[in-house]
Design a protein around this motif. Structure first.
Motif: not given
Length: 304
Positions: A21-34
């Protein structure tokens, strides 16, 4: 096992994923899982372009807004089933004579890398133990030049290369520029490939001096497109097709059609917004791998 860890099996390999669930692309809310999901779904077209090539990764453990680091050597906790190759390391900044490179030939390795937040994947133009089988020219616009001007230069480069019997295939860098990838025979050394790319860049600069620059000096670049022929140096790497890039959104180095490049050169397409992971998955579902011809080899380059 901590609640933020998940044991999975991928093609017979056991992996432990963490912090999904860690967000790696904060502006897009894109997580490590994604990120892991994207790399898993794009793997059928990505892996053939990584196979048998020494892999350089750029890792972003705290996301694209945090720190990052280049990683060539296999990390200490690399699973035993991950393929590594010990290769010379000319010009190593850490004084190493050799490096144990990771080679990403299969999906479990790709998932393992994604779990390490290795967002960007970069490869050389050669396969292990062989001469370059690909020539790459990087088209880097100097503001106010943008992707529109890169497309214009790409068309000029395509036609010039075609006159020598060299096919070229375009992709975005995932940032502001683009690259042309050319399948070649794999029988000539990197120095000859680099010299050929430099000669073509200089020819085009001479013919179009207001649009193109072939010298690396940054003060020469404003308003022009720098044709970076030096990407073919044996020690350099280029972002792999379908790799994510460390941008505010999860942008991707995206293969293009020549129709799209022609439209871009005419200013008929947006010239600033990159394709995102979700868009690229849809493109591949519709178009397949536009860069598949790179895997089939090509001709020798003319020495002169």
């Amino acid at each position: 096992m901590p609640s933020d860890r998940l044991k999975v099996e991928v093609e017979g390999r056991s992996l432990e994923l963490s912090n999904l669930d860690k967000v790696l692309f904060p502006k897009a809310g894109f997580t490590k899982g994604e990120v892991i999901d994207y790399y898993t779904r794009i793997a059928p077209v990505l892996l053939p372009h990584l196979r048998d090539r020494a892999l350089t990764r750029i890792r972003f453990p705290n996301g694209v807004d945090g720190g990052s680091f280049f990683e060539k050597n296999a990390p200490a906790a690399t699973p035993g089933w991950v393929r590594t190759e010990n290769l010379p390391a000319p010009g190593s900044t850490k004084g190493r004579e050799t490096i144990d490179y990771v080679v990403c030939d299969e999906l479990p390795t790709l998932v393992w890398l994604a779990n390490l937040a290795a967002l960007e994947l970069h490869t050389p133009q050669w396969k292990i133990g062989a001469h370059p089988d690909m020539m790459v020219v990087d088209l880097d616009p100097g503001a106010p030049a943008a992707l529109k001007q890169c497309c214009q230069v790409a068309l000029l480069m395509r036609d010039r290369l075609a006159s020598d019997g060299i096919s070229s295939f375009p992709k975005t860098s995932g940032k502001k520029g683009m690259q042309l990838c050319c399948p070649i025979a794999g029988t000539q050394d990197a120095e000859l490939v680099s010299d050929y790319a430099k000669r073509i860049a200089q020819e085009l600069e001479q013919a179009h001096p207001k649009l193109i620059v072939s010298k690396m000096a940054k003060n020469l670049r404003p308003g022009k497109v720098f044709i970076d022929w030096s990407q073919n140096n044996a020690a350099k790497t280029t972002v792999a097709p379908y790799s994510l890039r460390a941008q505010p959104v999860p942008s991707v180095s995206t293969p293009l059609t020549w129709d799209e490049v022609e439209a871009g050169a005419a200013g008929k397409r947006p010239s600033t917004r990159p394709y995102t992971a979700g868009e690229v998955l849809k493109r591949v579902e519709k178009q397949g791998d536009l860069l598949a011809p790179l895997l089939d080899g090509g001709p020798e380059l003319p020495a002169r």
